[in-house]
Motif scaffolding. Structure first.
Motif, mmCIF file in Angstrom:
data_model
loop_
_atom_site.group_PDB
_atom_site.id
_atom_site.type_symbol
_atom_site.label_atom_id
_atom_site.label_comp_id
_atom_site.label_asym_id
_atom_site.label_seq_id
_atom_site.Cartn_x
_atom_site.Cartn_y
_atom_site.Cartn_z
ATOM 1 N N ASP A 28 39.217 45.185 35.948
ATOM 2 C CA ASP A 28 38.352 45.295 37.125
ATOM 3 C C ASP A 28 38.686 44.251 38.186
ATOM 4 O OD1 ASP A 28 36.757 47.504 37.027
ATOM 5 O OD2 ASP A 28 35.047 46.526 36.072
ATOM 6 N N ILE A 29 39.922 43.784 38.195
ATOM 7 C CA ILE A 29 40.304 42.673 39.065
ATOM 8 C C ILE A 29 40.044 42.983 40.536
ATOM 9 C CG2 ILE A 29 42.730 43.364 39.424
ATOM 10 C CD1 ILE A 29 41.607 39.820 38.499
ATOM 11 N N GLY A 30 40.133 44.268 40.921
ATOM 12 C CA GLY A 30 39.927 44.644 42.316
ATOM 13 C C GLY A 30 38.500 44.468 42.795
ATOM 14 N N LYS A 31 37.548 44.405 41.862
ATOM 15 C CA LYS A 31 36.147 44.268 42.273
ATOM 16 C C LYS A 31 35.852 42.930 42.939
ATOM 17 C CE LYS A 31 33.750 47.620 39.359
ATOM 18 N NZ LYS A 31 32.770 47.840 38.282
ATOM 19 N N ILE A 32 36.691 41.956 42.693
ATOM 20 C CA ILE A 32 36.471 40.658 43.333
ATOM 21 C C ILE A 32 36.692 40.764 44.839
ATOM 22 C CG2 ILE A 32 38.821 39.718 43.223
ATOM 23 C CD1 ILE A 32 35.606 37.863 42.257
ATOM 24 N N LEU A 33 37.356 41.848 45.272
ATOM 25 C CA LEU A 33 37.628 42.066 46.695
ATOM 26 C C LEU A 33 36.670 43.076 47.325
ATOM 27 C CD1 LEU A 33 41.539 42.204 46.446
ATOM 28 C CD2 LEU A 33 40.098 40.240 47.018
ATOM 29 N N VAL A 34 35.750 43.599 46.532
ATOM 30 C CA VAL A 34 34.715 44.492 47.055
ATOM 31 C C VAL A 34 33.646 43.655 47.752
ATOM 32 C CG1 VAL A 34 32.862 46.090 46.382
ATOM 33 C CG2 VAL A 34 35.121 46.301 45.347
ATOM 34 N N ARG A 35 33.084 44.170 48.834
ATOM 35 C CA ARG A 35 32.051 43.421 49.560
ATOM 36 C C ARG A 35 30.872 43.097 48.642
ATOM 37 N NH1 ARG A 35 32.724 47.702 53.287
ATOM 38 N NH2 ARG A 35 30.550 48.338 52.978
ATOM 39 N N ASP A 36 30.395 41.861 48.716
ATOM 40 C CA ASP A 36 29.320 41.401 47.832
ATOM 41 C C ASP A 36 28.060 42.256 47.959
ATOM 42 O OD1 ASP A 36 30.879 39.414 46.805
ATOM 43 O OD2 ASP A 36 29.990 37.797 47.979
ATOM 44 N N GLU A 37 27.736 42.662 49.188
ATOM 45 C CA GLU A 37 26.507 43.426 49.380
ATOM 46 C C GLU A 37 26.581 44.809 48.725
ATOM 47 O OE1 GLU A 37 28.881 43.937 53.276
ATOM 48 O OE2 GLU A 37 28.518 42.393 51.742
ATOM 49 N N VAL A 38 27.795 45.276 48.471
ATOM 50 C CA VAL A 38 27.974 46.547 47.757
ATOM 51 C C VAL A 38 28.032 46.301 46.255
ATOM 52 C CG1 VAL A 38 29.521 48.509 47.385
ATOM 53 C CG2 VAL A 38 29.129 47.647 49.699
ATOM 54 N N LEU A 39 28.822 45.309 45.873
ATOM 55 C CA LEU A 39 29.003 45.009 44.446
ATOM 56 C C LEU A 39 27.691 44.638 43.768
ATOM 57 C CD1 LEU A 39 31.219 44.694 42.257
ATOM 58 C CD2 LEU A 39 31.335 42.275 42.875
ATOM 59 N N ASN A 40 26.815 43.933 44.478
ATOM 60 C CA ASN A 40 25.576 43.431 43.884
ATOM 61 C C ASN A 40 24.322 44.115 44.422
ATOM 62 O OD1 ASN A 40 26.978 41.393 42.356
ATOM 63 N ND2 ASN A 40 27.210 40.250 44.267
ATOM 64 N N LYS A 41 24.474 45.274 45.027
ATOM 65 C CA LYS A 41 23.321 45.978 45.587
ATOM 66 C C LYS A 41 22.381 46.415 44.472
ATOM 67 C CE LYS A 41 21.963 49.829 48.574
ATOM 68 N NZ LYS A 41 22.418 50.952 49.434
ATOM 69 N N PRO A 42 21.093 46.102 44.558
ATOM 70 C CA PRO A 42 20.151 46.452 43.489
ATOM 71 C C PRO A 42 19.753 47.923 43.470
ATOM 72 C CG PRO A 42 19.032 45.295 45.256
ATOM 73 C CD PRO A 42 20.485 45.242 45.588
ATOM 74 N N GLY A 43 19.928 48.622 44.573
ATOM 75 C CA GLY A 43 19.534 50.031 44.635
ATOM 76 C C GLY A 43 20.719 50.968 44.587
ATOM 77 N N ASP A 50 26.750 56.965 50.262
ATOM 78 C CA ASP A 50 28.050 57.609 50.090
ATOM 79 C C ASP A 50 29.174 56.694 50.563
ATOM 80 O OD1 ASP A 50 26.774 59.818 49.107
ATOM 81 O OD2 ASP A 50 26.889 60.986 50.966
ATOM 82 N N GLU A 51 28.965 56.029 51.679
ATOM 83 C CA GLU A 51 29.990 55.127 52.203
ATOM 84 C C GLU A 51 30.197 53.936 51.274
ATOM 85 O OE1 GLU A 51 31.586 51.621 53.942
ATOM 86 O OE2 GLU A 51 29.410 51.826 53.640
ATOM 87 N N GLU A 52 29.093 53.404 50.746
ATOM 88 C CA GLU A 52 29.182 52.263 49.825
ATOM 89 C C GLU A 52 29.858 52.664 48.525
ATOM 90 O OE1 GLU A 52 25.201 49.744 51.212
ATOM 91 O OE2 GLU A 52 25.035 51.396 49.767
ATOM 92 N N PHE A 53 29.562 53.872 48.047
ATOM 93 C CA PHE A 53 30.177 54.335 46.803
ATOM 94 C C PHE A 53 31.688 54.500 46.979
ATOM 95 C CE2 PHE A 53 31.309 57.816 43.768
ATOM 96 C CZ PHE A 53 31.119 57.076 42.616
ATOM 97 N N LEU A 54 32.100 55.016 48.120
ATOM 98 C CA LEU A 54 33.531 55.142 48.400
ATOM 99 C C LEU A 54 34.197 53.775 48.433
ATOM 100 C CD1 LEU A 54 33.614 57.944 51.139
ATOM 101 C CD2 LEU A 54 34.461 58.094 48.789
#
Length: 384
Positions: free
Chosen positions: A182-197, A201-205
């Protein structure tokens, strides 16, 4: 018979029944083993001068390696070595993986050699002390999901690969793959990676892009084995071709890829996230069975369930008498009758005296369901 011990002579591994201060001698509401030095310091700060210990609690249990004294001075040599070595491995793995993630985040060169060494240690420990490693690795922190998920995927892949009788070199490459999958997840925006809800569709992409983001990082890792790379690139593929990033279908999804899909989903379902509670292993398996045959390989999933047990080491279960505890030892001949460390009552919602029950010797008792601490609204950290 209780023994009186001065607070300055109290040691980790002692089973405390009563405490005594200048004012009074008091029976403990929750008698139990001293597991941490901090506990001794807390007693001292509260004015405790003496404790009364039950020495028989230290040596009488045949399954002592699974007691609270598992890493204490008074545990058996085997238990002490097993759990101490397992904890050292987990701590070392977390430290190395944390450095790897930080290097990726800061766009620094990534050195794969320390990861290879940790992976070799993981394989060695799964062979030498499997139960202890899985027990210790099951102790999770809510704030460290990415790190602990990657580490646990590595542990489970090696354990599964060993069950499938894969060769040692393959097991080491599986461990590397798990650590970097999952090394690429460190480059995913924090607000998407840690979103509680729920993600839009855009965030999932964007979340799915972690697979694409992983590829240049993996390319930069000199001497990264192809098998390890496949773990990372295939763990979101589906047998019916509806997975990502490459839409692999049928036989295009290798054994390693199919294993990675199963292990990744299992660990994600059984972890507590900011947007969902953890599921018990048995609950997770029911969901995963529902993902066959289109997403997961049904035959391989059955083997995975047999590999780790329907009620694996460290899982919370409730027995038919209403007692609740942690599975601490598997019965390889019957996955439904492990040894369970009991210490809680679901009926009274209170802690009870610790008792070890080998279900293969107790036909009058059976597991009625798997549970989680969240569902019970309590914390079993002190008993792990």
């Amino acid at each position: 018979m209780l023994q009186k011990v001065a607070i300055d002579n109290v040691e980790i591994g002692m089973y405390v029944e009563q405490i005594e201060s200048q004012l009074a001698r008091t029976k403990m509401k929750k008698p139990g083993f001293i597991r941490r030095q901090e506990t001794i310091e807390n007693l001292r700060e509260k004015g405790v001068l003496f404790v009364y210990i039950d020495a028989d609690q230290i040596t009488s249990d045949e399954d002592i390696q699974y007691r609270e004294t598992k890493v204490g001075k008074h545990s058996s040599v085997k238990g002490n070595d097993e759990f101490g070595a397992a904890k050292e491995l987990v701590d070392k793995s977390k430290k190395q993986l944390s450095k790897l993630l930080n290097d990726v985040y800061e766009n620094k060169p990534v050195d794969i050699e320390p990861v290879k060494q940790v992976s070799s240690d993981i394989v060695e420990n799964i062979f030498e002390r499997r139960d202890a490693v899985l027990w210790i690795s099951g102790i999770r922190e809510k704030s460290a999901y990415l790190l602990e998920h990657s580490m646990n995927v590595a542990f489970h892949l090696v354990n599964f690969g060993r069950y499938l009788e894969l060769d040692r070199q393959t097991l080491e490459e599986l461990a590397i793959g798990g650590l970097v999958h999952d090394i690429g997840k460190i480059l995913v925006r924090d607000e998407v990676l840690n979103k509680p809800g729920k993600l839009s569709d855009e965030e999932f992409l964007h979340m799915k892009e972690h697979q694409t983001l992983s590829q240049p990082v993996l390319d930069s890792m000199i001497d990264l084995p192809k098998l390890s790379r496949d773990v990372s690139l295939m763990h979101h593929e589906k047998i019916d071709g509806n997975g990502y990033p490459n839409g692999l279908k049928g036989d295009e999804l290798t054994l390693i890829g199919r294993m990675s899909c199963i292990v990744d989903i299992y660990d994600a379902l059984t972890a507590e996230r900011c947007y969902k509670p953890a599921l018990s292993p048995s609950e997770a398996f029911k969901i995963m069975i529902g993902l066959t045959p289109f997403h997961l390989d049904p035959d391989l999933l059955k083997k995975f369930i047999r590999c780790i047990g329907f009620y694996p080491i460290g899982s919370v279960v409730e027995l038919s008498n209403g007692r609740v505890g942690l599975v601490c030892k598997e019965n390889p001949d019957d996955l439904m009758t492990p040894t369970v460390k009991m210490f809680y009552s679901a009926k009274t919602e209170s802690f009870r005296e610790v008792e070890y029950i080998d279900l293969k010797k107790r036909p009058d008792l059976k597991i009625i369901r798997g549970l989680t601490e969240a569902k019970l609204k309590t914390d079993f950290a002190e008993f792990r």
